[in-house]
Enzyme design. Sequence first.
Site: not given
Length: 292
Positions: A81, A117, A142, A164
């Site tokens: 990606k 996404d 992420g 996180n």
Amino acid sequence: MFPDEGIPMAAPDTFQSLLTGLFASPAAENPTGVMVESAYRHANLDARYVTCEVVPGALEAAVRGAVAMGWAGFHCSLPHKVAVLPLLDELAESAALIGAVNCVVIRDGRLIGENTDGKGFLTSLRRIVDPRGKHIVILGAGGAARAIAFELALAGAGGLLIANRHQERVASLVDDLRERTSVDASAAHWDGTFAVPADAEILINATSVGLFPDIEAKPDIDYGMLAQGMIVADVIPNPPRTAFVAEAEARGCTVIDGLGMLVDQAVIGIRLWTGIDADADVMRGALAEIFG
Ligand code: NDP
């Protein structure tokens, strides 16, 4: 043209199918092809989606090959990606902001990088609620969290709190959001059981917790904070009904599963490659069959 569907064989106008696909490693476990080809068949479109195992050292050759063979475009999944960025001619706005591409469109030999996404997640969310002005908590920092956070920022979210475990990762995401968008973003260090703030209106699990085969796992948060009326979304597509989604539903929250994001991001990709509006219900049905 698709005898398995019982559709009578007609003389085709051309023997050349439109080509699309996926470059990933590992690729074999990715079910996107089944979903996308179900949409092509339903639209009676002579197009194929080829799932390709492309190891990191072979990405450039694979991309050049797709251009040489006249593909309409391809998905890039892990680990490509970010690695695909220098191979592209152009980046769409959100892909540039996010710094990652999961969908490439090939037009007149030019490679255009998109990130669908977060857009897929947003489409899925908007079926329930408009995130404009809403206080939103994202678990995880992420790739999925990053794409979702930028799209929510562009959609006018009222505030984003991102939690996180690894602090550097969430700090860097929040810095990027503040620098590149006008959203009110803040970071939380997730250490032990995380207390979701009482003013949260939307809670999103963007971690990998709960993904098959670890299907009993759920994010370590204080579930007592989940209130009726809260919207709770998961990015995990397999299983579609995670322990997180089940717990939120039992507490009266409105839930959104990860299949929605997976289907809606592919609908956007198919539109970019072929110009058709794919049938999301048909695609969801194809995935639901795979995931039982
Ligand atoms: P990354 O590896 O980039 O990020 C994983 C995130 O999960 C990190 O924030 C990590 O935290 C967090 N995490 C992992 N384990 C735990 C744990 N035990 N407790 C708390 N946090 C944890 O993965 P991605 O963002 O690319 O993908 C995340 C999930 O999203 C995957 O399961 C993937 O299947 C799904 N996904 C779904 C899509 C869809 O269309 N439905 C699209 C893209 C992804 P830390 O940084 O602290 O390690």
